[in-house]
Design an enzyme around this catalytic site. Structure first.
Site, mmCIF file in Angstrom:
data_model
loop_
_atom_site.group_PDB
_atom_site.id
_atom_site.type_symbol
_atom_site.label_atom_id
_atom_site.label_comp_id
_atom_site.label_asym_id
_atom_site.label_seq_id
_atom_site.Cartn_x
_atom_site.Cartn_y
_atom_site.Cartn_z
ATOM 1 N N CYS A 42 -11.515 8.032 -7.266
ATOM 2 C CA CYS A 42 -11.594 6.700 -7.900
ATOM 3 C C CYS A 42 -13.018 6.329 -8.307
ATOM 4 O O CYS A 42 -13.223 5.358 -9.023
ATOM 5 C CB CYS A 42 -11.022 5.650 -6.973
ATOM 6 S SG CYS A 42 -9.385 6.074 -6.402
ATOM 7 N N HIS A 90 -13.791 -1.070 -8.407
ATOM 8 C CA HIS A 90 -12.566 -0.270 -8.371
ATOM 9 C C HIS A 90 -11.417 -1.169 -7.897
ATOM 10 O O HIS A 90 -11.604 -2.015 -7.032
ATOM 11 C CB HIS A 90 -12.751 0.917 -7.427
ATOM 12 C CG HIS A 90 -11.482 1.679 -7.189
ATOM 13 N ND1 HIS A 90 -10.642 2.023 -8.225
ATOM 14 C CD2 HIS A 90 -10.901 2.140 -6.054
ATOM 15 C CE1 HIS A 90 -9.600 2.671 -7.723
ATOM 16 N NE2 HIS A 90 -9.727 2.754 -6.411
ATOM 17 N N ASN A 126 -3.447 0.362 -8.527
ATOM 18 C CA ASN A 126 -4.597 1.266 -8.410
ATOM 19 C C ASN A 126 -4.403 2.433 -9.382
ATOM 20 O O ASN A 126 -3.497 3.239 -9.193
ATOM 21 C CB ASN A 126 -4.700 1.765 -6.966
ATOM 22 C CG ASN A 126 -5.893 2.693 -6.754
ATOM 23 O OD1 ASN A 126 -6.536 3.122 -7.711
ATOM 24 N ND2 ASN A 126 -6.177 3.008 -5.498
HETATM 25 N N1 COA Z 1 6.072 -2.662 2.383
HETATM 26 C C1 COA Z 1 6.357 -3.334 3.510
HETATM 27 N N2 COA Z 1 5.798 -3.069 4.689
HETATM 28 C C2 COA Z 1 4.894 -2.071 4.724
HETATM 29 C C3 COA Z 1 4.551 -1.323 3.585
HETATM 30 C C4 COA Z 1 5.188 -1.656 2.387
HETATM 31 N N3 COA Z 1 4.929 -1.010 1.243
HETATM 32 N N4 COA Z 1 3.638 -0.409 3.921
HETATM 33 C C5 COA Z 1 3.394 -0.576 5.233
HETATM 34 N N5 COA Z 1 4.176 -1.574 5.721
HETATM 35 C C6 COA Z 1 4.221 -2.110 7.077
HETATM 36 C C7 COA Z 1 3.669 -1.173 8.109
HETATM 37 O O1 COA Z 1 4.651 -0.260 8.550
HETATM 38 C C8 COA Z 1 3.225 -2.111 9.200
HETATM 39 O O2 COA Z 1 4.341 -2.483 9.952
HETATM 40 P P1 COA Z 1 4.222 -2.748 11.545
HETATM 41 O O3 COA Z 1 3.268 -3.884 11.674
HETATM 42 O O4 COA Z 1 5.613 -3.062 11.937
HETATM 43 O O5 COA Z 1 3.693 -1.473 12.109
HETATM 44 C C9 COA Z 1 2.761 -3.349 8.444
HETATM 45 O O6 COA Z 1 3.376 -3.265 7.140
HETATM 46 C C10 COA Z 1 1.263 -3.421 8.262
HETATM 47 O O7 COA Z 1 0.817 -2.144 7.788
HETATM 48 P P2 COA Z 1 -0.692 -1.804 7.634
HETATM 49 O O8 COA Z 1 -0.831 -0.392 7.229
HETATM 50 O O9 COA Z 1 -1.419 -2.289 8.849
HETATM 51 O O10 COA Z 1 -1.046 -2.765 6.415
HETATM 52 P P3 COA Z 1 -2.443 -3.064 5.814
HETATM 53 O O11 COA Z 1 -2.702 -4.500 5.854
HETATM 54 O O12 COA Z 1 -3.498 -2.127 6.334
HETATM 55 O O13 COA Z 1 -2.185 -2.702 4.290
HETATM 56 C C11 COA Z 1 -2.689 -1.003 2.688
HETATM 57 C C12 COA Z 1 -1.882 -1.373 3.924
HETATM 58 C C13 COA Z 1 -2.416 0.424 2.305
HETATM 59 C C14 COA Z 1 -2.327 -1.933 1.558
HETATM 60 C C15 COA Z 1 -4.198 -1.178 3.035
HETATM 61 O O14 COA Z 1 -4.486 -0.507 4.229
HETATM 62 C C16 COA Z 1 -5.085 -0.663 1.948
HETATM 63 O O15 COA Z 1 -5.153 -1.213 0.881
HETATM 64 N N6 COA Z 1 -5.882 0.383 2.253
HETATM 65 C C17 COA Z 1 -6.853 0.928 1.357
HETATM 66 C C18 COA Z 1 -6.168 1.429 0.166
HETATM 67 C C19 COA Z 1 -7.132 2.001 -0.807
HETATM 68 O O16 COA Z 1 -8.197 1.513 -0.971
HETATM 69 N N7 COA Z 1 -6.693 3.035 -1.448
HETATM 70 C C20 COA Z 1 -7.350 3.627 -2.523
HETATM 71 C C21 COA Z 1 -8.456 4.478 -2.171
HETATM 72 S S1 COA Z 1 -9.168 4.888 -3.682
#
Ligand code: COA
Length: 310
Positions: free
Chosen positions: A111, A235, A265
């Site tokens: 990215c 980004h 993204n």
């Molecule tokens: N829909 C609904 N629930 C979801 C889900 C979805 N698509 N994906 C995960 N969950 C659930 C999880 O299972 C978890 O459930 P639990 O609490 O029962 O265990 C809960 O939602 C929270 O998950 P978590 O992974 O802690 O969420 P988060 O707040 O960290 O958000 C991302 C997840 C991926 C959105 C976040 O971590 C993120 O944006 N990370 C960086 C991504 C990034 O920058 N990527 C690009 C790199 S270039």
């Protein structure tokens, strides 16, 4: 030797016609519009096409926007993590598709690729190259497991391009910072023939830190502070990451270019998509300071400070 810098002249984008909303994804995945919007800021994304086709359309538009012809371009530099094939480089397909003479190569810095590409284009200009068509293009939908809710809700397809033109004197790129830490390569991976995997929580935590540090280094090298930044072009991975970066840098969120709600993204394409959106909205004037900053798989990170049309 006289100094040669760059200016950014002309911008264009291409996104697939097909809009996939959060409601569409909720129909087949255990997720919801509310979860996706609250956790990521994404409302919809575009899906379809292949990288070369999106890059060709965006590239043509950027060349036209610059008032140039394909024959005026000397190098095609395509930042992508989703090439059409491993061989040949997708930039060769773009070169032939647009009808550009000269060199063509792909660059993969995930990215961060577009900003890596901008710095590379400036390096080419410094050693005597002509204009570079710099494209960030991705067809991430091709490497996503659409049954995996953790990735499927995040990504989209698209392309953004600019013409990077050499100029006498220092030009618009006044500072930059590139970095990588390959010990973190396991955080975001995709094997040959496989699907994208991400340790989202860890990427999130590290992303904010590396982006803030990289941006601060670039600003300091430019002799500027956050208050000098007229437009932040980050980004687009997660709206909460953008908000945390704005807060830690001390840049009001209103000064950030944000398109993640519409496109999700799009990796290498996200910074040029956001830049083009800001340009079309009349948010950039000559002399403005733009801070482009991104992070991605590798991990990689990259920042660039531009004095627009300076
Ligand atoms: N829909 C609904 N629930 C979801 C889900 C979805 N698509 N994906 C995960 N969950 C659930 C999880 O299972 C978890 O459930 P639990 O609490 O029962 O265990 C809960 O939602 C929270 O998950 P978590 O992974 O802690 O969420 P988060 O707040 O960290 O958000 C991302 C997840 C991926 C959105 C976040 O971590 C993120 O944006 N990370 C960086 C991504 C990034 O920058 N990527 C690009 C790199 S270039």
């Amino acid at each position: 030797m006289s100094v040669r810098g760059i200016t950014v002249r002309g911008s264009g984008i291409s996104v697939p016609d097909k809009v996939v909303t959060n409601a569409d994804l909720s129909a087949t995945l255990d997720t919801s519009d509310e979860w996706i919007r609250e956790r990521t800021g994404i409302k919809e994304r575009r899906v379809g096409g292949v990288t070369s086709q999106l890059a060709i359309e965006a590239g043509r538009r950027a060349i036209e926007d610059a008032g140039l012809q394909p024959s005026d371009i000397d190098v095609v530099l395509l930042a992508t993590t989703t090439p059409d094939a491993l061989v040949p480089a997708t930039s060769a397909t773009v070169q032939a598709g647009i009808g550009i003479p000269g060199g063509a190569f792909d660059l993969n810095a995930a990215c961060s690729g577009f900003v890596y590409g901008l710095v590379t284009a400036a390096g080419l200009a410094a050693v005597g190259s002509g204009r570079v068509l710099l494209v960030g293009a991705e067809a991430l939908s091709r490497i996503v497991d659409w049954d995996d809710r953790t990735m499927a809700v995040l990504v989209g397809d698209g392309a953004g391009a600019v013409v990077v033109e050499p100029v006498d004197g220092p030009g618009d790129l006044i500072s930059w910072n590139l970095g990588a830490d390959g010990t973190l390569r396991h955080l975001l991976t995709c094997d040959h023939g496989g699907y994208l995997f991400m340790d989202g929580k860890e990427v999130f935590r590290r992303a904010v830190r590396v982006v803030v540090e990289s941006a601060q280094r670039a600003l300091s090298d430019a002799g500027l502070t956050a208050s000098d930044v007229d437009l932040l072009v980050p980004h687009q991975a997660n709206l909460r990451i953008i908000q945390a970066v704005c807060q830690r840098l001390g840049i009001p969120e209103e000064r950030a270019a944000i398109v993640i709600d519409r496109y999700g993204n799009t990796s290498s394409a996200s910074i040029p998509l956001a830049l083009d959106d800001a340009l079309r909205a009349g948010r950039v004037s000559a002399g403005d300071h733009l801070l482009l900053t991104g992070f991605g798989g590798g991990m990689t990170w990259a920042s660039a400070v531009l004095r627009w049309g300076g």
